[in-house]
Design an enzyme around this catalytic site. Structure first.
Site: not given
Length: 484
Positions: A110, A140, A142, A226-227
């Site tokens: 993450y 994720d 980012n 939202d992913h």
């Protein structure tokens, strides 16, 4: 050969019980290995969450408000974890694992929201601790790989230093973005944010030596986040699973249609085997052409068949409805790429709400079948969570068999054939079967199968004859009432 599916999704917190069980159930049905990021797990809750999952899992926890990573394994394939590295700040888990004789380093990450290249340098060093040539990293990040291809409605490029460091790590560890490799010209995104911003922040990185094993890679449909989930399918060796043991689903007793069906089944069986149809079963003892025990077995067999067909129909209808909803949501996602109308967003939210209600009904069904109480309020655990799936699938299969001549076989078909021949030989009688006439002559005076008492030990009385008659009658009744 079977396919091992690994999925990764940012779930945006799983502190709420209903959402957590729903997410666990949904992705357990989809993936063999589920990677969850932003779980909001705490070290105090890890044991309970593991029980809720039902099998093996690894957690990197931080707080109930932020971060958290988990790698959760399903009981459908053979694996062995040799070592693990777990971040105390809730940002990554790295495991040294063998999956069906293929050893890899599996990492779930993450990535930080800020531009922090040191984080990815640290990940590189942690992964390099293991000497495995094959590496799979997912989560994720980012950080996008390509600003032009992987973003939509962005005004500027985020985290450029982290991006440069990731490319450096990719070069040093021989990693590649497998989804982009398989979809070089596609514009698809795994995250949707405010102002209609979208980007591909979630992806898999794998070493080139296992690229040939990746059958497919995909970006799924977002659910309660939202992913969107991302996934890869790896093809490894397989073992064919049997049908298992059927168990009655008690939740069917709440279905009026099923209850009426069972009543009809009982009536049908009674009418088929009754001796005199004119006798009312509610007021008199009805006689049947078969024993009561066999009649009961026939009723159970009939009800079992109805339960299986009814459950199968319900499951097919539910799966069809869920599939239709997912398809409609995917069409709406495509519309959002072309035209960001508020009405389309509202329609999509309505579709996702309907999907959520449908899946939560399935979750309640699972809990009912587990015969346990589920207390939504208060975040309390229950025995249901401890008993979802107790044993690993590989404990129920035979991957290798050594024959009497020391020959080893690993082919599943050959192993099943050897098992069949073994039990066939085991249960085949070496002596002639007991003939029908033997039962009739068992208590006769000249019966060769029993030892006769001496004359001085025998007292020929009416009481003794009556006793013999009762034994004979009991044996006959036993033969008539025995069930298969």
């Amino acid at each position: 050969m079977s396919t091992i599916t690994i999925g990764s999704v940012n779930c945006r917190g799983l502190s709420e019980t209903v959402k957590r069980i729903d997410i666990f159930t949904k992705y357990k049905d989809l993936y063999d290995i589920t990677i969850l990021v932003d779980t909001h797990s705490t070290s105090e809750k890890e044991k309970q969450w593991l029980h809720e999952w039902g099998y093996v899992g690894k957690f990197s926890s931080y707080s109930s408000k932020s971060r958290g990573v988990a790698i959760l394994f399903k009981n459908t394939f053979e694996f062995k974890i040799h070592d693990e590295t777990i971040d105390l700040m809730g940002n990554f888990i790295i495991v040294d694992i063998t999956i069906q004789d293929y050893r890899i380093t599996l990492a779930a990450i993450y990535g930080p929201n800020n531009d922090d290249p040191v984080f990815f340098e640290n990940i590189k060093h942690k992964i390099s601790r293991y000497s495995n040539s094959s590496i799979v990293v997912a989560g994720d990040w980012n950080v996008v790989q390509d600003y032009d291809m992987d973003t939509l409605h962005y005004r500027s490029e985020n985290n450029p230093q982290s991006k440069a460091k990731i490319h450096e790590v990719m070069h040093e560890l021989d990693l590649l973005d497998i989804w982009r490799q398989q979809h070089p010209f596609d514009n698809r995104y795994s995250w949707r944010g405010p102002n209609h911003k979208q980007s591909r922040l979630d992806y898999f990185m794998i070493t080139s030596d296992i690229e040939a094993f990746v059958v497919s890679s995909d970006i799924g449909i977002s659910y309660r986040s939202d992913h969107s989930p991302v996934l890869i399918n790896l093809k490894f060796s397989s073992q064919i699973r049997g049908k298992g043991t059927w168990k009655f689903n008690n939740s069917l007793l709440r279905e009026t249609e099923f209850i009426e069906k069972v009543k009809g089944d009982i009536k049908t069986v009674i009418e088929e085997y009754e001796s005199d149809p004119s006798i009312d079963i509610e007021t008199e003892d009805k006689q049947f052409n078969i024993s009561y025990q066999l009649l009961w077995d026939m009723i159970k067999m009939k009800v079992r068949g109805s339960a299986i067909s009814f459950s199968s129909f319900q499951k097919k209808e539910g799966n069809k409805k869920e599939k239709d909803l997912l398809y409609k949501i995917s069409l709406l996602d495509e519309k959002l790429l072309e035209n960001n109308l508020p009405s389309v967003y509202q329609e999509r939210e309505g579709m996702e709400l309907e999907l959520k209600i449908l899946r939560e009904k399935n979750v309640k069904g699972i809990i009912t079948r587990a015969k346990a109480r589920w207390q939504v309020e208060g975040e309390k655990g229950s025995n249901y969570f401890c008993n979802l799936e107790k044993k690993h699938y590989t404990e129920k299969i035979i991957p290798k068999l050594i024959l009497e001549d020391e020959t080893e076989i690993t082919d599943p078909s050959s192993i099943r054939n050897e098992q069949k021949q073994f039990y066939k030989k085991l249960y085949t009688s070496c002596k002639p079967l007991l003939l029908e006439t033997h039962r009739d002559t068992f208590l006769q005076h000249d019966n060769p199968f029993i030892t006769k008492p001496n004359e001085e030990e025998t007292v020929d009385t009416g009481e003794n004859n009556e006793h013999t008659y009762k034994i004979h009658l009991t044996i006959k009744r036993f033969n008539q009432n025995s069930s298969s």
